[in-house]
Design a protein around this motif. Structure first.
Motif: not given
Length: 380
Positions: A349, A365, A368, A371
Motif C-alpha cells: 500500500s 495509495h 493504505h 491494507a
C-alpha cells in the motif's frame, strides 16, 4: 513480393579450453562444476576441507554429503591440500560460501601465479565492506583477472546432465576485444561447456554479481508470500519489481541494466523464486507459514545466503542512494523484528508510482489504511 534476404552467417570463433582447472569448494555447486569441467575434457582438481569426502570423490566418484545420488566422472583430483589443487592450474573457480571468500582467497594467493584468472561462483555482498565478491577476491589475490560464473543453476540438475545455461563474465581488456576467443571469459566458457551445460559470455561482471546477490533476497520475499497462502499473481509481481531493484543497483554501481534481464539476473531470479529446492525460497515459505526462524529447517543451522544478503545488499543500496523496497521489507522482517504481515501490507500500500523511470510520479495509495489492517491480517 518482398524477397527475404537472410543475414550473413556469423562464423564462430574457436577458443582454447584451459588444460587444468582448479575448483575451490566441494559443496554441491563446486562438485557439480568439477564434474562438468571433467566431462568437458578439462583436467580438474577439486579442493575441500573434508578428508573423507575428498577421498570418496576420488575413489568412489561420489560426494555423499552434497550430491549423494549423482555419479561423478572418474579422474577428478580431489584433495584437501590447496597448494596441490592449485599447482599448475590455468584458471580457478572459487565456489565457497560468500562469507568465507576472503579467507580462502588469502590462502590461495600464496599458491597462484599473478596472471591466473579466477571466477567467483559465490553470490553476495560482503557485509562489513559492501564489496562484491570479485572485489573481495581482487583485494586478497592481487593483480589478476577476476570474473564471475553465475546463472539459474541448481547443482544437482546440472550435474545430472539436465540442459542448463549460465553466464561467464570478466572485464574485457582492449586485447580481449581484439581477440575475444583468447579472453578469460571465452576460455573458461569452453572449459565447462558440455552437451548439456551451455555457457554464455558477458563483459559486465558487476551486473552479473548484483543479479546473483539480490535474487536471493527477492526469493525469500516470494517464499514468505507463498507460505502465507498467496499464489502466482503475488509471486509474479515480486519477481518483476525485484528485477527493477536489481537494475537500479547494478546501474548505480556501473553495471548495465540489460545484464539483469539475462541468465544471471531474471533467469536466476525466476528459478530461485519458483522452487523450494532453493534454501532462500524454503526459508521464506516457512516464515510465511508462521514458523519462527529458530524452528525453520527442523531447527538445523542452515546457512541461507539471502538472509545475509538482506543486510549487505540494503546497506550497499543505502550508500548508493538506491531505493529497494522489497529488499528493505525482507531486511525489516529478518533483522529488525518487523511483523511479516504488517511489513508486506505497508509494501503493497505504498504510494502508487510510475513503472518507467521517466514517469517520476507518486500518488497516495487510496487503500493504505485498509491494507495495514485487512491485508496484514490475511498474511498473518
Amino acid at each position: 513480393m518482398t524477397q527475404f534476404i537472410p543475414l550473413p552467417e556469423r562464423l564462430p570463433l574457436r577458443a582454447k579450453p584451459y588444460e587444468k582447472l582448479a575448483v575451490l569448494g566441494a559443496g554441491s555447486w563446486g562438485t557439480a562444476l568439477a564434474a562438468l569441467a571433467k566431462r568437458a575434457g578439462t583436467h580438474v582438481s577439486l579442493w575441500g576441507r573434508d578428508v573423507e569426502a575428498m577421498s570418496a570423490v576420488a575413489t568412489r566418484q561420489r560426494n555423499a554429503t552434497y550430491l549423494p545420488d549423482v555419479p561423478l566422472p572418474a579422474g577428478i583430483d580431489a584433495t584437501t591440500s590447496m597448494q596441490q589443487a592449485l599447482d599448475g592450474a590455468e584458471a580457478v573457480l572459487l565456489v565457497t560460501p560468500s562469507r568465507s571468500i576472503r579467507e580462502v582467497c588469502a590462502e590461495a594467493a600464496r599458491h597462484l601465479d599473478a596472471e591466473t584468472p579466477v571466477a567467483l561462483c559465490a553470490k553476495g555482498v560482503e557485509a562489513e565492506t559492501g564489496l562484491m565478491m570479485t572485489q573481495v577476491a581482487e583485494a586478497e589475490l592481487g593483480v589478476r583477472p577476476c570474473g564471475v560464473l553465475s546463472g539459474p543453476t541448481f547443482a544437482r540438475e546440472a550435474a545430472l546432465g539436465h540442459p542448463t545455461a549460465a553466464t561467464v563474465a570478466f572485464p574485457f581488456t582492449h586485447q580481449d576485444r581484439l581477440a575475444p576467443a583468447a579472453s578469460p571469459a571465452a576460455r573458461l566458457a569452453v572449459s565447462v561447456s558440455t552437451e548439456s551445460f551451455r555457457a554464455y559470455l558477458s563483459d559486465d561482471p558487476i551486473g552479473v554479481e548484483i543479479g546473483g546477490a539480490v535474487k536471493n533476497v527477492i526469493a525469500i520475499a516470494c517464499g514468505m508470500m507463498t507460505g502465507a497462502g498467496f499464489a502466482e499473481n503475488t509471486r509474479a509481481a515480486l519477481i518483476t519489481r525485484g528485477v527493477d531493484e536489481m537494475k537500479a543497483l547494478a546501474e548505480a554501481l556501473g553495471g548495465r541494466r540489460e545484464t539483469v534481464t539475462g541468465l544471471a539476473g531474471i533467469g536466476d531470479l525466476s528459478l530461485t523464486c519458483s522452487s523450494p529446492t532453493s534454501r532462500n525460497m524454503a526459508l521464506g515459505m516457512q516464515l510465511g507459514a508462521g514458523k519462527p526462524r529458530t524452528a525453520c529447517f527442523d531447527g538445523r543451522a542452515v546457512v541461507v545466503e539471502g538472509e545475509l544478503n538482506a543486510l549487505s545488499v540494503t546497506q550497499l543500496a543505502h550508500r548508493m542512494r538506491v531505493r529497494m523496497p522489497i529488499c528493505e521489507t525482507v531486511r525489516a522482517i529478518l533483522h529488525e523484528g518487523d511483523d511479516l504481515g504488517l511489513a508486506f501490507a505497508r509494501l503493497w500500500s505504498s504510494p502508487i508510482e510510475g513503472e518507467p523511470r521517466t514517469l517520476a510520479i507518486a500518488l497516495d495509495h487510496p487503500a493504505h489504511a485498509d491494507a495495514v489492517t485487512g491485508l496484514a491480517r490475511r498474511i498473518a
